[in-house]
Design an enzyme around this catalytic site. Structure first.
Site, PDB file in Angstrom:
ATOM      1  N   SER A   1      77.573  56.220 -39.869  1.00 48.83           N
ATOM      2  CA  SER A   1      77.652  57.344 -39.109  1.00 48.83           C
ATOM      3  C   SER A   1      79.255  57.759 -38.867  1.00 48.83           C
ATOM      4  CB  SER A   1      77.120  56.797 -37.675  1.00 48.83           C
ATOM      5  OG  SER A   1      76.030  56.698 -38.052  1.00 48.83           O
ATOM      6  N   GLY A   2      80.012  56.733 -38.793  1.00 47.46           N
ATOM      7  CA  GLY A   2      81.329  57.128 -38.734  1.00 47.46           C
ATOM      8  C   GLY A   2      82.064  57.551 -39.864  1.00 47.46           C
TER       9      GLY A   2
ATOM     10  N   CYS B   1      72.328  53.516 -39.387  1.00 49.16           N
ATOM     11  CA  CYS B   1      71.627  54.544 -38.553  1.00 49.16           C
ATOM     12  C   CYS B   1      70.390  55.015 -39.526  1.00 49.16           C
ATOM     13  CB  CYS B   1      72.448  55.582 -38.016  1.00 49.16           C
ATOM     14  SG  CYS B   1      71.326  56.801 -37.080  1.00 49.16           S
TER      15      CYS B   1
ATOM     16  N   CYS C   1      68.505  53.432 -36.551  1.00 48.72           N
ATOM     17  CA  CYS C   1      67.916  54.284 -35.637  1.00 48.72           C
ATOM     18  C   CYS C   1      66.737  55.284 -36.050  1.00 48.72           C
ATOM     19  CB  CYS C   1      68.974  55.454 -35.287  1.00 48.72           C
ATOM     20  SG  CYS C   1      70.408  54.901 -35.242  1.00 48.72           S
TER      21      CYS C   1
ATOM     22  N   LYS D   1      63.721  53.075 -37.657  1.00 51.41           N
ATOM     23  CA  LYS D   1      63.071  52.386 -36.371  1.00 51.41           C
ATOM     24  C   LYS D   1      62.123  53.457 -35.415  1.00 51.41           C
ATOM     25  CE  LYS D   1      65.315  52.792 -32.829  1.00 51.41           C
ATOM     26  NZ  LYS D   1      66.218  52.349 -31.919  1.00 51.41           N
TER      27      LYS D   1
ATOM     28  N   TYR E   1      73.026  63.347 -47.052  1.00 52.99           N
ATOM     29  CA  TYR E   1      74.334  62.878 -46.409  1.00 52.99           C
ATOM     30  C   TYR E   1      75.395  62.839 -47.636  1.00 52.99           C
ATOM     31  CZ  TYR E   1      73.217  61.234 -41.918  1.00 52.99           C
ATOM     32  OH  TYR E   1      73.025  61.136 -40.392  1.00 52.99           O
TER      33      TYR E   1
ATOM     34  N   TYR F   1      68.167  45.317 -27.032  1.00 57.78           N
ATOM     35  CA  TYR F   1      67.303  46.424 -27.414  1.00 57.78           C
ATOM     36  C   TYR F   1      66.393  46.285 -28.746  1.00 57.78           C
ATOM     37  CZ  TYR F   1      70.349  49.185 -30.350  1.00 57.78           C
ATOM     38  OH  TYR F   1      71.382  49.665 -31.285  1.00 57.78           O
TER      39      TYR F   1
ATOM     40  N   GLU G   1      62.527  46.467 -28.959  1.00 60.40           N
ATOM     41  CA  GLU G   1      61.966  47.821 -29.759  1.00 60.40           C
ATOM     42  C   GLU G   1      61.163  47.128 -31.111  1.00 60.40           C
ATOM     43  OE1 GLU G   1      65.454  50.962 -29.124  1.00 60.40           O
ATOM     44  OE2 GLU G   1      65.345  49.976 -30.963  1.00 60.40           O
TER      45      GLU G   1
ATOM     46  N   ARG H   1      66.253  33.266 -24.840  1.00 61.39           N
ATOM     47  CA  ARG H   1      66.957  32.074 -24.306  1.00 61.39           C
ATOM     48  C   ARG H   1      67.220  32.447 -22.766  1.00 61.39           C
ATOM     49  NH1 ARG H   1      72.585  31.077 -27.268  1.00 61.39           N
ATOM     50  NH2 ARG H   1      73.257  33.089 -27.093  1.00 61.39           N
TER      51      ARG H   1
ATOM     52  N   ASP I   1      80.926  50.859 -34.879  1.00 65.49           N
ATOM     53  CA  ASP I   1      80.447  49.326 -34.749  1.00 65.49           C
ATOM     54  C   ASP I   1      81.577  48.172 -35.226  1.00 65.49           C
ATOM     55  OD1 ASP I   1      78.113  50.279 -34.137  1.00 65.49           O
ATOM     56  OD2 ASP I   1      76.829  49.467 -35.403  1.00 65.49           O
TER      57      ASP I   1
ATOM     58  N   ALA J   1      69.268  54.628 -24.901  1.00 61.57           N
ATOM     59  CA  ALA J   1      67.536  54.220 -24.642  1.00 61.57           C
ATOM     60  C   ALA J   1      67.155  52.983 -25.409  1.00 61.57           C
ATOM     61  CB  ALA J   1      67.225  55.335 -25.220  1.00 61.57           C
TER      62      ALA J   1
ATOM     63  N   HIS K   1      57.291  71.713 -12.857  1.00 59.97           N
ATOM     64  CA  HIS K   1      56.259  71.170 -12.630  1.00 59.97           C
ATOM     65  C   HIS K   1      55.038  71.581 -13.500  1.00 59.97           C
ATOM     66  CE1 HIS K   1      53.201  69.389  -9.837  1.00 59.97           C
ATOM     67  NE2 HIS K   1      52.417  70.236  -9.928  1.00 59.97           N
TER      68      HIS K   1
ATOM     69  N   GLU L   1      60.510  65.891 -12.923  1.00 62.12           N
ATOM     70  CA  GLU L   1      60.632  66.751 -11.461  1.00 62.12           C
ATOM     71  C   GLU L   1      61.171  65.721 -10.457  1.00 62.12           C
ATOM     72  OE1 GLU L   1      57.299  68.557  -9.790  1.00 62.12           O
ATOM     73  OE2 GLU L   1      56.067  67.816 -11.315  1.00 62.12           O
TER      74      GLU L   1
HETATM   75  C1  LIG Z   1      67.847  48.148 -35.773  1.00 62.46           C
HETATM   76  C2  LIG Z   1      68.717  49.256 -35.332  1.00 62.46           C
HETATM   77  C3  LIG Z   1      68.325  50.244 -34.546  1.00 62.46           C
HETATM   78  C4  LIG Z   1      69.277  50.975 -34.058  1.00 62.46           C
HETATM   79  N1  LIG Z   1      68.980  52.006 -33.039  1.00 62.46           N
HETATM   80  C5  LIG Z   1      69.768  52.800 -32.689  1.00 62.46           C
HETATM   81  C6  LIG Z   1      69.487  53.857 -31.985  1.00 62.46           C
HETATM   82  O1  LIG Z   1      68.233  54.295 -31.369  1.00 62.46           O
HETATM   83  N2  LIG Z   1      70.351  54.648 -31.251  1.00 62.46           N
HETATM   84  C7  LIG Z   1      71.764  54.822 -31.627  1.00 62.46           C
HETATM   85  O2  LIG Z   1      72.540  55.414 -31.276  1.00 62.46           O
HETATM   86  N3  LIG Z   1      72.117  53.527 -32.360  1.00 62.46           N
HETATM   87  C8  LIG Z   1      71.405  52.770 -32.862  1.00 62.46           C
HETATM   88  N4  LIG Z   1      71.549  52.023 -33.681  1.00 62.46           N
HETATM   89  C9  LIG Z   1      72.935  51.389 -33.747  1.00 62.46           C
HETATM   90  C10 LIG Z   1      73.679  52.329 -34.924  1.00 62.46           C
HETATM   91  O3  LIG Z   1      73.057  52.458 -35.952  1.00 62.46           O
HETATM   92  C11 LIG Z   1      75.060  52.280 -35.094  1.00 62.46           C
HETATM   93  O4  LIG Z   1      75.899  52.056 -34.112  1.00 62.46           O
HETATM   94  C12 LIG Z   1      75.688  53.022 -36.177  1.00 62.46           C
HETATM   95  O5  LIG Z   1      75.066  53.055 -37.377  1.00 62.46           O
HETATM   96  C13 LIG Z   1      77.373  52.683 -36.292  1.00 62.46           C
HETATM   97  O6  LIG Z   1      77.681  53.448 -37.419  1.00 62.46           O
HETATM   98  P1  LIG Z   1      79.134  52.935 -38.087  1.00 62.46           P
HETATM   99  O7  LIG Z   1      79.607  53.901 -38.908  1.00 62.46           O
HETATM  100  O8  LIG Z   1      80.088  52.276 -37.352  1.00 62.46           O
HETATM  101  O9  LIG Z   1      78.509  51.794 -39.164  1.00 62.46           O
HETATM  102  P2  LIG Z   1      77.252  51.691 -40.108  1.00 62.46           P
HETATM  103  O10 LIG Z   1      76.546  52.831 -39.925  1.00 62.46           O
HETATM  104  O11 LIG Z   1      76.804  50.322 -40.280  1.00 62.46           O
HETATM  105  O12 LIG Z   1      78.057  52.091 -41.655  1.00 62.46           O
HETATM  106  C14 LIG Z   1      79.033  51.131 -42.141  1.00 62.46           C
HETATM  107  C15 LIG Z   1      78.882  51.135 -43.679  1.00 62.46           C
HETATM  108  O13 LIG Z   1      79.955  50.551 -44.392  1.00 62.46           O
HETATM  109  C16 LIG Z   1      79.465  49.949 -45.349  1.00 62.46           C
HETATM  110  N5  LIG Z   1      80.132  49.008 -45.799  1.00 62.46           N
HETATM  111  C17 LIG Z   1      80.840  47.841 -45.136  1.00 62.46           C
HETATM  112  N6  LIG Z   1      81.489  46.927 -45.881  1.00 62.46           N
HETATM  113  C18 LIG Z   1      81.855  47.846 -46.750  1.00 62.46           C
HETATM  114  C19 LIG Z   1      83.056  47.804 -47.957  1.00 62.46           C
HETATM  115  N7  LIG Z   1      83.857  46.571 -48.015  1.00 62.46           N
HETATM  116  N8  LIG Z   1      83.075  48.723 -48.792  1.00 62.46           N
HETATM  117  C20 LIG Z   1      82.070  49.671 -48.712  1.00 62.46           C
HETATM  118  N9  LIG Z   1      81.203  49.885 -47.884  1.00 62.46           N
HETATM  119  C21 LIG Z   1      81.230  48.982 -47.098  1.00 62.46           C
HETATM  120  C22 LIG Z   1      78.140  49.427 -45.212  1.00 62.46           C
HETATM  121  O14 LIG Z   1      77.101  49.510 -46.175  1.00 62.46           O
HETATM  122  C23 LIG Z   1      77.607  50.701 -44.258  1.00 62.46           C
HETATM  123  O15 LIG Z   1      76.836  51.646 -44.844  1.00 62.46           O
HETATM  124  C24 LIG Z   1      70.617  50.771 -34.244  1.00 62.46           C
HETATM  125  C25 LIG Z   1      71.187  49.762 -35.281  1.00 62.46           C
HETATM  126  C26 LIG Z   1      69.999  48.996 -35.739  1.00 62.46           C
HETATM  127  C27 LIG Z   1      70.531  48.033 -36.500  1.00 62.46           C
END
Ligand SMILES: Cc1cc2nc3c(=O)[nH]c(=O)nc-3n(C[C@H](O)[C@H](O)[C@H](O)COP(=O)(O)OP(=O)(O)OC[C@H]3O[C@@H](n4cnc5c(N)ncnc54)[C@H](O)[C@@H]3O)c2cc1C
Length: 462
Positions: A14-15, A42, A47, A50, A99, A184, A188, A205, A309, A347, A442, A447
């Protein structure tokens, strides 16, 4: 030119995806390395798949409610796991393609490879054994599920368990599944498997799941789980897992042995920094391995930033995207911008959902606010004819001095959809009087938020 790229992004989640696209659109030369599938957690294992599983799991209740509305369901409805998984995988592959296409269309060079630091400005693409240089680097490597309890304790037999990553690709629906964790993700998946027909036991725990959420909402969720027939074992953790024949046996700290078909560990996540060699670039990590950043997402190396993250701030997709956009403003548009981590709605996609924006009652008191509390619990209209004993709970935490709404908490159907808009009101500092001035729509559950006229109680800190 001094460097191969103006920006190198590590991680196509995502980031990373958002940052690389936005930076490239300023005219910067941008490359991105993704070692797995584009879209990251995600899209591939978080997300989106899921939520598709949540939708699949909710049909079972609709079938139960249908006769109350005059429907006859011929035969017994049945769920076919392989069919659902195939449909889900097709949709995830479509999104992954989208993407990749969008990132390429912005002019970003994608390396399907693992990238690690060689030095401050040099990255090694591990499989290609190729070195690239960049003026700025963005670490957006996310995190992954841990199998360790606390910081060190590995459960004997823990490798027999699955994590959320594998839950999306099981060969078959487990008849009996044990879900370990109180966050969460654990809740879920417990509801997903329950809705699909598995016998679910949640093992946590702590005293009550969802630490940090409002206590009334945690109570409402625990109550609802019991009513629905999910087994909830609190103050309980595994000490050992063994395979006996086709089954798994989990031994708990309370001396019980639970037999099941799968055990899902959702006991925490760890930042993906362990093999990045950040020390070669002068990037400091925190105690949990998270990348330490300042208010602008800048690491201890001034030309290296980190978002999402991996920084262990708020682990949600929209937050990672927001941090990425602030990073581009700061590093490529000469407009230093701090990510805003206040009023982030979130959520828990249980059935029903729990959604929240702002402070819990406990947090508001802890922050020194005197609070007025408004609460409402009611039977949603849908369930009057459906017949199941489902309740919706809503709570507003209001600053007693300023009348400003500090927190909104909803446990009920469509809570997440409602709270997304309530977040706008909190963001602009809405008062309780302004909620009361708003005309109700309503008949809805939402509401209730503009008609909660009777104060439940007031409390002062301390
Ligand atoms: C089961 C589950 C359910 C979730 N549900 C929700 C939700 O409902 N709503 C919500 O907002 N968030 C949800 N999240 C959280 C959300 O997915 C994360 O917050 C989000 O994806 C973070 O984005 P990011 O870019 O930080 O990391 P990520 O999306 O994890 O992307 C990191 C990427 O870096 C790659 N990578 C790692 N190391 C290297 C490397 N050395 N070289 C090249 N590539 C590398 C990985 O393969 C990965 O693709 C959920 C997470 C999980 C696990």
């Amino acid at each position: 030119m001094k460097y191969d790229y103006d920006l190198f992004v590590i991680g196509g989640g995502s980031g990373g995806v958002r940052a690389s696209r936005m930076a490239a659109m300023t005219g910067a030369r941008v490359a991105l390395a993704e070692e797995d599938r584009m879209g990251g957690t995600c899209v591939i294992r978080g997300c989106i798949p899921k939520k598709l599983m949540v939708y699949a799991s909710q049909f079972s209740e609709n079938f139960v409610d249908a006769p109350g509305y005059g429907w006859t369901i011929p035969g017994t409805p049945s769920f076919d796991w392989p069919t659902f998984i195939a449909h889900k995988d097709k949709e995830i592959a479509r999104l992954e393609g989208l993407y990749t296409k969008n990132v390429k269309a912005a002019g970003v060079t994608i390396f399907s490879d693992r990238a690690v630091f060689e030095n401050e400005h040099t990255l090694l693409l591990v499989n290609a054994q190729k070195k690239v240089t960049a003026e700025k680097v963005l670490i957006a490597t996310g995190n992954r599920p841990t199998r360790e309890m606390g910081t060190t304790h590995v459960i004997p037999g823990g490798d027999l368990c699955i994590t959320s990553n594998e839950a999306f690709h099981l060969d078959k629906l487990p008849g009996r599944i044990l879900v370990a964790g109180g966050g969460y993700i654990a809740l879920e998946f417990a509801h997903i498997f329950h809705g699909l027909g598995s016998h679910v036991s949640l093992v946590y725990r702590g005293e009550k799941p969802l630490r940090g959420f409002d206590m009334d909402m945690r109570d409402a969720l625990c109550e609802s789980m019991k009513t629905r027939g999910l087994e909830v074992l609190l103050g309980c953790e595994f000490t050992k897992v063994e395979k006996r024949g086709p089954c798994l046996h989990a031994e708990t700290n309370k001396g019980a042995i639970i037999e099941c078909d799968q055990i899902l560990l959702a006991i925490g996540r760890q930042p993906n920094t362990d093999a990045l060699h950040v020390e070669k670039a002068g990037v400091e990590l925190g105690m949990k391995g998270e990348v330490m950043v300042d208010d602008y997402s800048r690491t201890s190396a001034p030309h290296i930033y980190a978002v999402g993250d991996v920084t262990n701030r708020i682990q949600l997709t929209p937050v990672a995207i927001h941090e990425a956009m602030c990073f581009v403003e700061t590093a490529f548009k000469n407009n230093p911008t701090k990510p805003d981590h206040v009023h982030v709605p979130s959520a828990v996609f249980t059935t029903p959902e729990l959604a929240v924006v702002g402070m819990s009652e406990e947090r508001a008191l802890g922050m020194g606010h005197s609070v007025d509390i408004y609460k409402s619990t009611f039977r949603p209209l849908l369930h009057t004819l459906g017949g199941r004993p489902v309740r919706t709970s809503m709570k507003m935490v209001v600053d007693a001095k300023t009348d400003r709404v500090l927190g909104i908490h909803i446990f009920g159907d469509h809570a997440a959809e409602i709270v997304q808009l309530a977040a706008v009101a909190l963001k602009i500092g809405a008062t309780k009087a302004q909620f009361d001035d708003t005309i109700a729509l309503h008949p809805t559950a939402a509401e209730e938020l503009v008609t909660m006229s009777t104060k439940s109680y007031s409390k002062a800190p301390g």
